[in-house]
Design a protein around this motif. Sequence first.
Motif, PDB file in Angstrom:
ATOM      1  N   PRO A  55      55.073  33.938  83.890  1.00 61.30           N
ATOM      2  CA  PRO A  55      55.068  33.463  82.490  1.00 61.30           C
ATOM      3  C   PRO A  55      53.663  33.368  81.903  1.00 61.30           C
ATOM      4  O   PRO A  55      53.442  33.775  80.754  1.00 61.30           O
ATOM      5  N   LEU A  58      52.201  36.887  81.458  1.00 56.86           N
ATOM      6  CA  LEU A  58      52.893  37.549  80.340  1.00 56.86           C
ATOM      7  C   LEU A  58      52.378  37.007  79.011  1.00 56.86           C
ATOM      8  O   LEU A  58      52.158  37.769  78.063  1.00 56.86           O
ATOM      9  N   ARG A  59      52.182  35.704  78.934  1.00 59.50           N
ATOM     10  CA  ARG A  59      51.656  35.114  77.693  1.00 59.50           C
ATOM     11  C   ARG A  59      50.271  35.663  77.388  1.00 59.50           C
ATOM     12  O   ARG A  59      49.989  36.059  76.245  1.00 59.50           O
ATOM     13  N   PHE A  63      49.864  37.965  73.984  1.00 62.70           N
ATOM     14  CA  PHE A  63      49.085  37.513  72.831  1.00 62.70           C
ATOM     15  C   PHE A  63      47.732  38.206  72.753  1.00 62.70           C
ATOM     16  O   PHE A  63      47.055  38.136  71.732  1.00 62.70           O
ATOM     17  N   ALA A 132      61.027  31.081  69.685  1.00 64.00           N
ATOM     18  CA  ALA A 132      60.563  30.339  70.864  1.00 64.00           C
ATOM     19  C   ALA A 132      60.458  28.845  70.601  1.00 64.00           C
ATOM     20  O   ALA A 132      60.576  28.037  71.523  1.00 64.00           O
ATOM     21  N   LEU A 136      61.332  24.567  73.039  1.00 63.94           N
ATOM     22  CA  LEU A 136      60.265  23.627  73.388  1.00 63.94           C
ATOM     23  C   LEU A 136      60.772  22.628  74.430  1.00 63.94           C
ATOM     24  O   LEU A 136      61.959  22.334  74.489  1.00 63.94           O
ATOM     25  N   VAL A 149      54.891  21.273  65.471  1.00 62.55           N
ATOM     26  CA  VAL A 149      54.441  22.137  66.580  1.00 62.55           C
ATOM     27  C   VAL A 149      54.671  23.604  66.228  1.00 62.55           C
ATOM     28  O   VAL A 149      53.814  24.461  66.457  1.00 62.55           O
ATOM     29  N   GLN A 152      52.102  24.658  63.511  1.00 59.22           N
ATOM     30  CA  GLN A 152      50.750  24.788  64.072  1.00 59.22           C
ATOM     31  C   GLN A 152      50.642  26.029  64.949  1.00 59.22           C
ATOM     32  O   GLN A 152      49.636  26.753  64.912  1.00 59.22           O
ATOM     33  N   SER A 153      51.683  26.266  65.716  1.00 55.79           N
ATOM     34  CA  SER A 153      51.679  27.433  66.596  1.00 55.79           C
ATOM     35  C   SER A 153      51.587  28.733  65.794  1.00 55.79           C
ATOM     36  O   SER A 153      50.845  29.650  66.141  1.00 55.79           O
ATOM     37  N   VAL A 156      48.023  29.232  64.481  1.00 64.17           N
ATOM     38  CA  VAL A 156      47.087  29.746  65.495  1.00 64.17           C
ATOM     39  C   VAL A 156      47.383  31.213  65.771  1.00 64.17           C
ATOM     40  O   VAL A 156      46.468  32.028  65.896  1.00 64.17           O
TER      41      VAL A 156
ATOM     42  N   GLN B  44      42.757  17.347  65.190  1.00 62.73           N
ATOM     43  CA  GLN B  44      43.500  18.296  64.343  1.00 62.73           C
ATOM     44  C   GLN B  44      43.476  19.690  64.976  1.00 62.73           C
ATOM     45  O   GLN B  44      44.512  20.357  65.070  1.00 62.73           O
ATOM     46  N   MET B  45      42.299  20.095  65.404  1.00 66.02           N
ATOM     47  CA  MET B  45      42.162  21.408  66.046  1.00 66.02           C
ATOM     48  C   MET B  45      42.840  21.414  67.415  1.00 66.02           C
ATOM     49  O   MET B  45      43.544  22.372  67.784  1.00 66.02           O
ATOM     50  N   SER B  47      45.245  19.620  68.480  1.00 60.80           N
ATOM     51  CA  SER B  47      46.700  19.569  68.346  1.00 60.80           C
ATOM     52  C   SER B  47      47.270  20.960  68.047  1.00 60.80           C
ATOM     53  O   SER B  47      48.298  21.352  68.622  1.00 60.80           O
ATOM     54  N   ALA B  48      46.587  21.702  67.180  1.00 57.66           N
ATOM     55  CA  ALA B  48      47.061  23.049  66.830  1.00 57.66           C
ATOM     56  C   ALA B  48      47.014  23.965  68.063  1.00 57.66           C
ATOM     57  O   ALA B  48      47.968  24.717  68.330  1.00 57.66           O
ATOM     58  N   ILE B  49      45.918  23.871  68.797  1.00 60.82           N
ATOM     59  CA  ILE B  49      45.789  24.724  69.990  1.00 60.82           C
ATOM     60  C   ILE B  49      46.826  24.331  71.043  1.00 60.82           C
ATOM     61  O   ILE B  49      47.439  25.200  71.677  1.00 60.82           O
ATOM     62  N   SER B  51      49.730  22.992  70.488  1.00 62.64           N
ATOM     63  CA  SER B  51      51.042  23.465  70.019  1.00 62.64           C
ATOM     64  C   SER B  51      51.220  24.949  70.335  1.00 62.64           C
ATOM     65  O   SER B  51      52.292  25.373  70.790  1.00 62.64           O
ATOM     66  N   PHE B  52      50.160  25.699  70.086  1.00 69.89           N
ATOM     67  CA  PHE B  52      50.222  27.137  70.383  1.00 69.89           C
ATOM     68  C   PHE B  52      50.484  27.354  71.873  1.00 69.89           C
ATOM     69  O   PHE B  52      51.308  28.193  72.258  1.00 69.89           O
ATOM     70  N   LYS B  53      49.776  26.600  72.701  1.00 68.93           N
ATOM     71  CA  LYS B  53      49.950  26.738  74.156  1.00 68.93           C
ATOM     72  C   LYS B  53      51.388  26.433  74.559  1.00 68.93           C
ATOM     73  O   LYS B  53      51.994  27.168  75.345  1.00 68.93           O
ATOM     74  N   THR B  54      51.922  25.357  74.008  1.00 66.94           N
ATOM     75  CA  THR B  54      53.288  24.939  74.375  1.00 66.94           C
ATOM     76  C   THR B  54      54.315  25.977  73.947  1.00 66.94           C
ATOM     77  O   THR B  54      55.154  26.403  74.742  1.00 66.94           O
ATOM     78  N   VAL B  55      54.219  26.390  72.695  1.00 62.46           N
ATOM     79  CA  VAL B  55      55.219  27.339  72.166  1.00 62.46           C
ATOM     80  C   VAL B  55      55.089  28.699  72.830  1.00 62.46           C
ATOM     81  O   VAL B  55      56.093  29.316  73.208  1.00 62.46           O
ATOM     82  N   SER B  56      53.847  29.165  72.998  1.00 58.53           N
ATOM     83  CA  SER B  56      53.666  30.493  73.595  1.00 58.53           C
ATOM     84  C   SER B  56      54.133  30.513  75.049  1.00 58.53           C
ATOM     85  O   SER B  56      54.707  31.499  75.512  1.00 58.53           O
ATOM     86  N   LEU B  57      53.906  29.405  75.762  1.00 60.59           N
ATOM     87  CA  LEU B  57      54.371  29.352  77.157  1.00 60.59           C
ATOM     88  C   LEU B  57      55.898  29.288  77.210  1.00 60.59           C
ATOM     89  O   LEU B  57      56.515  29.941  78.062  1.00 60.59           O
ATOM     90  N   ALA B  58      56.496  28.536  76.283  1.00 60.15           N
ATOM     91  CA  ALA B  58      57.967  28.479  76.222  1.00 60.15           C
ATOM     92  C   ALA B  58      58.530  29.874  75.954  1.00 60.15           C
ATOM     93  O   ALA B  58      59.513  30.293  76.572  1.00 60.15           O
ATOM     94  N   TRP B  59      57.863  30.582  75.056  1.00 59.06           N
ATOM     95  CA  TRP B  59      58.299  31.941  74.734  1.00 59.06           C
ATOM     96  C   TRP B  59      58.190  32.852  75.958  1.00 59.06           C
ATOM     97  O   TRP B  59      59.125  33.580  76.301  1.00 59.06           O
ATOM     98  N   SER B  60      57.035  32.798  76.625  1.00 58.69           N
ATOM     99  CA  SER B  60      56.831  33.711  77.755  1.00 58.69           C
ATOM    100  C   SER B  60      57.705  33.337  78.954  1.00 58.69           C
ATOM    101  O   SER B  60      58.136  34.216  79.688  1.00 58.69           O
TER     102      SER B  60
END
Lengths: 214, 182
Positions: A55, A58-59, A63, A132, A136, A149, A152-153, A156, B44-45, B47-49, B51-60
Amino acid sequence: MSESVDSRVIWGAQRPVSFGMQLALNATMTYVPAAAERIGTELDDIDTLVRTYRPRILRFVAFSIGDADLAESITTDCFMKAYNGRDKFRGDCSVNTWLTSIALNLVRDQQRLQKFRFWRQARATAIDVTDAASYLPSNESSPEKKILVHEQSQQVQAALEHLSPNQRTIFLMRFAEEMDLQEIAARLNMPINTVKTHLHRALKSVRAQVGGTQ
Amino acid sequence: MSTKTNFPGHLSDEQIDDYLIGDLGGDAADHLEGCLECMARVQQMDSAISSFKTVSLAWSERRSATMPLRTSEPARWSGRRVWSYAGSSAVAAALVIGLLVPVMRHENRSDAASVKEQPVMMAASGAVSSTLPGEEQIRQDNQMLRDIDQALATGSETPAALGLQTTSSPARSHTQSAAFQD
């Protein structure tokens, strides 16, 4: 008392040990394989290796190149290369860092190839993180939190699309793979100040998307 | 570390980024510990990063779960790679055909040429009869035997003329030659 008697018994006879100390002693005397040996075993088991690290790899790949299907192929190649070349792993970094380095080389090969292609199927299988967001972890249960979330995602991700390949890769290595600056510089064979410059530019782009000052 | 300041009395964006990168030190780090405003900008920054980590890992993780566990050939047959393999296979097949067809044509031509050349070679070695059909061969042989018998019967050098005694009648040789016709 003969020589073959367990040394714990001898020590116990000489001075009484507490139960906690005895447990610690037992733990010390239990055979613990060396780190390199454990990693070697980990690399030999391809199924566990794939299950544990795929995982994240792959991420990183997905990306970096922005193409989900291609990322799957590259990730597969990465694990094949890692398994076939597991004897070359020296144990001077974590397995994840080593796999990321292999993936990085494959991503760079792909980026070089893309540069010379006349036809570019841009965003043919672009990554859809909208879907995705519904996967969560359960601790993000509040609907408001989920929406935040998700937003924000996306911000980014949008920022990453505007970065150069180097900036994007370095951003992912630092903030997704949590590699430190020296490690990134070493893996990319790049001066550490150049790595910092790329990270500053990447963060500036992220800040612009997130809505901070600019 | 950059010294540029956008916020008088607070950390600059570059300094906030230095902190996120893990490269902030000295007075700036001390300021951040006691400044809620700067800490909010960092968060703020951050939190955004995150969130990206959490969502992208969930996706992958989800995507990885749909991939075959064994990193073998089946995983390669996806998306546009199929077309690249198909293209490569077609080119390889065309090359093989392109190489084989001239070779086979050459072989066929050689066979035809050898068939044409064979009678000439046989004629040269005096074995013309081997190319004739079987019945014709038998007919010629019988004819030859009849000619021999006739020559023996009419010639002066018969066994009787030479003063030799024969143990069989002349009719017997005719019977023998007739057997060839069967």
